[in-house]
Design an enzyme around this catalytic site. Sequence first.
Site, PDB file in Angstrom:
ATOM      1  N   GLY A  45      33.209 -16.938 -23.409  1.00 27.15           N
ATOM      2  CA  GLY A  45      32.384 -17.056 -24.607  1.00 27.15           C
ATOM      3  C   GLY A  45      33.049 -16.467 -25.738  1.00 27.15           C
ATOM      4  N   GLN A  50      32.532 -11.572 -33.650  1.00 25.74           N
ATOM      5  CA  GLN A  50      33.669 -11.055 -32.986  1.00 25.74           C
ATOM      6  C   GLN A  50      34.983 -11.237 -33.525  1.00 25.74           C
ATOM      7  OE1 GLN A  50      32.423 -12.464 -28.879  1.00 25.74           O
ATOM      8  NE2 GLN A  50      33.157 -10.537 -28.309  1.00 25.74           N
ATOM      9  N   CYS A  94      33.237  -8.108 -22.083  1.00 30.26           N
ATOM     10  CA  CYS A  94      33.155  -8.329 -23.629  1.00 30.26           C
ATOM     11  C   CYS A  94      34.449  -8.385 -23.990  1.00 30.26           C
ATOM     12  CB  CYS A  94      32.231  -7.484 -24.246  1.00 30.26           C
ATOM     13  SG  CYS A  94      32.022  -7.894 -25.953  1.00 30.26           S
ATOM     14  N   LEU A  95      35.000  -9.417 -24.867  1.00 26.77           N
ATOM     15  CA  LEU A  95      36.497  -9.316 -25.284  1.00 26.77           C
ATOM     16  C   LEU A  95      36.426  -8.345 -26.506  1.00 26.77           C
ATOM     17  CD1 LEU A  95      36.960 -13.282 -25.437  1.00 26.77           C
ATOM     18  CD2 LEU A  95      37.740 -11.629 -23.709  1.00 26.77           C
ATOM     19  N   HIS A 136      24.212 -13.495 -23.848  1.00 32.54           N
ATOM     20  CA  HIS A 136      25.333 -12.418 -24.270  1.00 32.54           C
ATOM     21  C   HIS A 136      25.746 -12.801 -25.689  1.00 32.54           C
ATOM     22  CE1 HIS A 136      29.047  -9.825 -23.442  1.00 32.54           C
ATOM     23  NE2 HIS A 136      29.299 -10.311 -24.421  1.00 32.54           N
ATOM     24  N   GLU A 137      26.124 -14.117 -25.880  1.00 25.70           N
ATOM     25  CA  GLU A 137      26.743 -14.502 -27.268  1.00 25.70           C
ATOM     26  C   GLU A 137      25.629 -14.470 -28.279  1.00 25.70           C
ATOM     27  OE1 GLU A 137      29.814 -14.482 -27.313  1.00 25.70           O
ATOM     28  OE2 GLU A 137      29.997 -14.740 -24.990  1.00 25.70           O
ATOM     29  N   HIS A 140      25.308 -11.074 -29.742  1.00 32.44           N
ATOM     30  CA  HIS A 140      26.231 -10.813 -30.745  1.00 32.44           C
ATOM     31  C   HIS A 140      25.954 -11.375 -32.143  1.00 32.44           C
ATOM     32  CE1 HIS A 140      29.764  -9.251 -28.659  1.00 32.44           C
ATOM     33  NE2 HIS A 140      29.823 -10.140 -27.725  1.00 32.44           N
TER      34      HIS A 140
END
Length: 174
Positions: A45, A50, A94-95, A136-137, A140
Amino acid sequence: MKRPILIHPDPRLKKTAPPIADITDDLRALADDMLETMYAAPGIGLAAPQIGIDTRLIVMDCVKEEGAAPRPLAMFNPEVIAESDARNVYEEGCLSIPDIYAEVERPAEVTVRWIDPSGAAREETFDGLWATCVQHEIDHLDGTLFIDYLKPLKRQLITRKMVKLKKDRAREKA
Ligand code: K1U
Ligand code: ZN
């Protein structure tokens, strides 16, 4: 085009992103860039904040099975419109917080409404990893990171690690 991913802590990861008024060609191209960035990372994702873009766009593809067809999704203005009472615990990553994983509890099923790249309204109920990932996305887009669900001390430790990682990376570049 692949875009650089912001690393926590960064004020751009803590903002609430404004909604999208019109799905333009530029936004469709941004979704393509985000999918390319997500697959290259690799990740399942990615949210526009981000990569430093302050808008309500997420992409994801949680197909994990070897040889299965990919299912890239680009969601404009995604919103959770229903959630199950049942909860699920998943070890999230998480990236923007590389190499850190922690268990987070969230609704096991969520129904999400969004606008797709053609401008059509879509609605779908997700479960399993898809449900975890879409929540999660969307978090963000509201400036929330998965570490915000952890105890303050653990969150501080992770944040300190990330500050060091960013310093080390900056030194390597110089
Ligand atoms: O939003 C992000 O930072 C992406 C994140 C999404 C996510 C992962 C796990 C639970 C919830 C949300 C990631 O993709 S982290 C990398 C990752 O999970 C992964 C990487 C390679 C293969 C499979 C998974
Ligand atoms: Zn993330």
